[in-house]
Design an enzyme around this catalytic site. Structure first.
Site, PDB file in Angstrom:
ATOM      1  N   ARG A 180       0.835  -1.199   0.000  1.00  0.00           N
ATOM      2  CA  ARG A 180       0.000   0.000   0.000  1.00  0.00           C
ATOM      3  C   ARG A 180       0.873   1.253   0.000  1.00  0.00           C
ATOM      4  O   ARG A 180       0.578   2.224  -0.701  1.00  0.00           O
ATOM      5  CB  ARG A 180      -0.942   0.006   1.203  1.00  0.00           C
ATOM      6  CG  ARG A 180      -1.994  -1.094   1.159  1.00  0.00           C
ATOM      7  CD  ARG A 180      -2.942  -1.010   2.341  1.00  0.00           C
ATOM      8  NE  ARG A 180      -3.802   0.163   2.260  1.00  0.00           N
ATOM      9  CZ  ARG A 180      -4.558   0.595   3.266  1.00  0.00           C
ATOM     10  NH1 ARG A 180      -4.533  -0.036   4.441  1.00  0.00           N
ATOM     11  NH2 ARG A 180      -5.329   1.655   3.123  1.00  0.00           N
ATOM     12  N   CYS A 235      -1.458   6.224   9.038  1.00  0.00           N
ATOM     13  CA  CYS A 235      -1.757   4.945   8.374  1.00  0.00           C
ATOM     14  C   CYS A 235      -2.848   5.240   7.352  1.00  0.00           C
ATOM     15  O   CYS A 235      -2.796   6.260   6.668  1.00  0.00           O
ATOM     16  CB  CYS A 235      -2.174   3.886   9.392  1.00  0.00           C
ATOM     17  SG  CYS A 235      -3.583   4.372  10.429  1.00  0.00           S
TER      18      CYS A 235
END
Length: 275
Positions: A180, A235
């Site tokens: 990611r 995050c």
């Protein structure tokens, strides 16, 4: 101040009036699972805090997928559970570490002085044969005073400023999985990649079998980052950044903040660059 409590430390304190145990079990994508698990059984005396109803606010155009909750609502929730500023708080989840750590960071932001994550979570407690219950205990309402600790909070504006100036005394940490971070795959957010200037420290690396690693191992995980740096952790939505926050504090880093809106907030501004 440490943020981790071992189950062996909690056990003799279980019936203390000065402690409140907070069940934070949750399952992303299945928001009713956590409370159902709490109803089934929980640590004796525990009260339940829901990630999306209690520890997050309503999703809007900006702010990310798990924005800050309305603080007045959270204050009322704490008071209804008999929590005052002097209460020792011990949070646990199923053993993932992220949901309990979100609680720990959030209460630290409120200015709470004694808040801990139960190492190993509910799974470790139950496996040890320690007391569990099905009853939902009622507590006398208290008063709680919020005294915001801005030193643990990084605003969107602060992160934006970092990306334009890249100061040497600040480190921006992306806590998501490497694929990611690199933009190879993005299963949740509408854009892939990371905030410019960030380094990747995957949050699961600070945990092993549901337990935070020992201090030496945590220090080794961040050995390439100077302890004199200001650290901003993010995050996808401000949840899995929390274990890295706890781990950095345990490793001896002093100036650690969470960008609570995280990547999902960053990409809500169309003009923001992505690496």
């Amino acid at each position: 101040m440490g943020y981790i409590m071992e189950k062996e430390e909690l056990l003799p304190l279980l019936n203390s009036v000065d402690i409140r145990i907070c069940d934070c079990r949750f399952k992303l994508g299945s928001p009713d699972v956590g409370y159902s698990e709490y109803e089934k059984d929980h640590i004796t005396g525990a009260v339940y805090f829901d990630l999306e109803k209690d520890l997050s606010g309503d999703v809007q155009e900006h702010g990310g997928r798990h924005p800050l909750p309305d603080l007045k609502t959270l204050k009322d929730r704490l008071e209804s559970k008999g929590i005052s500023n002097d209460t020792i708080l011990v949070a646990y989840d199923g053993g993932e570490g992220s949901f309990a750590s979100r609680f720990v960071w959030l209460l630290s932001y409120l200015g709470h002085q004694k808040v801990y994550v139960l190492n190993g979570g509910y799974r470790a407690w139950k496996d040890a044969g320690y007391p569990i219950d099905t009853n939902q205990k009622e507590y006398t309402s208290t008063e709680y005073q919020i005294d915001l600790n801005e030193t643990v909070f990084a605003s969107y504006e602060k992160v934006k400023d970092y990306t334009t100036k890249r100061p040497d005394d600040t480190v921006l940490i992306d806590s998501r999985e490497s694929k990611r971070f690199e933009g190879i795959e993005e299963p949740i957010d509408k854009k892939a990649g990371h905030i410019p200037g960030a380094v990747n420290k995957v949050w699961t690396k600070v945990l092993e079998n549901g337990y935070y690693k020992k201090k030496d191992d945590l220090q080794a995980n961040f050995t390439d980052i100077g302890k004199d740096k200001e650290i901003i952790v993010y995050c996808g939505s401000g949840v899995t950044a929390s274990p890295n926050y706890v781990a950095l504090k345990e490793a001896g880093f002093k100036d650690v903040r969470i960008y609570i809106g995280s990547f999902s907030d960053w990409i809500s501004y169309d003009d923001n660059p992505i690496d």
